[in-house]
Design a protein around this motif. Structure first.
Motif, short mmCIF file in Angstrom:
data_model
loop_
_atom_site.label_atom_id
_atom_site.label_comp_id
_atom_site.label_asym_id
_atom_site.label_seq_id
_atom_site.Cartn_x
_atom_site.Cartn_y
_atom_site.Cartn_z
N PRO A 15 14.96 26.40 -59.70
CA PRO A 15 13.82 26.17 -58.80
C PRO A 15 14.11 25.01 -57.85
N GLU A 59 6.82 34.02 -61.06
CA GLU A 59 7.33 33.75 -62.40
C GLU A 59 6.92 34.85 -63.37
N THR A 60 5.69 35.33 -63.22
CA THR A 60 5.20 36.41 -64.07
C THR A 60 6.02 37.68 -63.85
N PHE A 109 9.11 37.83 -62.74
CA PHE A 109 10.45 37.61 -63.30
C PHE A 109 10.44 37.84 -64.81
N LYS A 110 9.45 37.31 -65.48
CA LYS A 110 9.38 37.42 -66.94
C LYS A 110 9.13 38.85 -67.39
N TRP A 129 10.56 27.80 -54.39
CA TRP A 129 10.12 27.94 -55.77
C TRP A 129 9.42 29.27 -55.95
N LEU A 130 9.45 29.77 -57.18
CA LEU A 130 8.62 30.92 -57.50
C LEU A 130 7.18 30.46 -57.68
N ALA A 168 14.33 31.50 -60.40
CA ALA A 168 13.78 31.32 -61.74
C ALA A 168 14.64 30.36 -62.55
N PRO A 170 3.39 31.12 -59.44
CA PRO A 170 3.04 31.67 -60.76
C PRO A 170 3.14 33.19 -60.81
#
Length: 205
Positions: free
Chosen positions: A106, A158-159, A161-162, A152-153, A103, A155
């Motif tokens: 990347p 990434e969600t 992680f957030k 890479w993460l 995250a 989408p």
């Protein structure tokens, strides 16, 4: 962009490998009384010597050592992850640490994730494979080095992680609120010095 230092699952710190010490305790023996009447000619048996409990093996390795206490701190700070997120998101701690690195950086290779976390490359490889299967991480060949795969993460990653990162950040603040700015700066310098030393003495392991 969140920095790795702001996400505390202390998970991103290198692991301390500590060997647990077993205390060797000798059992106390009971004095055996001879209930049978002996003849005068029979020699009296020697009484068994009473054995006392040992206080433990003599060693410089104790739970009070700095390295052992750092391990304890890591374990304590990992508890919320296991109690709240691991089962809910079907994540291992190594997978979460890999997500934290990707995250923030990347396009890292698995070797870079290993270097950032201090985890063994084999553990990172397993974590990445699991994350790819779940669609949380994607990879592409490094155009400058075709033997390297960059990560890479997705989408979805990434969600995820957030959704977890704010809890880790809050935990970070709670932990370090007890330190003044000067103490925190000193701790950061000491930690960096120890990490560099740990990398030096474990580089071939």
């Amino acid at each position: 962009m969140l920095s790795i230092s702001n996400v505390i699952d202390i998970g991103v710190y290198p692991e301390c490998t500590i060997c647990a010490q077993n205390a060797l305790l000798s059992l106390s023996s009971r004095q055996i009384m001879n209930a049978m009447q002996r003849t005068p000619s029979a020699p009296s048996p020697e009484r068994p010597k009473r054995r006392t409990k040992s206080t433990g093996t003599s060693s410089v390795l104790t739970p009070d050592m700095a390295g052992f206490r750092l391990l304890k701190l890591t374990n304590l700070m990992s508890r919320p992850f296991f109690g709240q997120f691991a089962k809910q998101h079907e994540l291992t701690l190594n997978e979460w640490r890999s997500i934290v690195v990707l995250a923030n950086k990347p396009g890292s290779a698995a070797q870079d994730v290993s270097a950032a976390t201090g985890l063994h490359p084999m553990n990172i490889s397993r974590a990445v494979i699991a994350l790819r299967k779940r669609g949380l991480v994607e990879e592409a060949r490094d155009p400058e080095n075709h033997r390297r795969m960059l990560l890479w993460l997705t989408p979805t990653g990434e969600t995820l992680f957030k959704s977890i990162a704010p809890h880790s950040e809050a935990q970070n603040r709670l932990l370090f609120d007890v330190l003044s700015k000067e103490e925190l700066a000193s701790f950061a310098r000491t930690l960096e010095k120890l990490m560099l030393r740990a990398e030096e003495i474990t580089q071939d392991q």
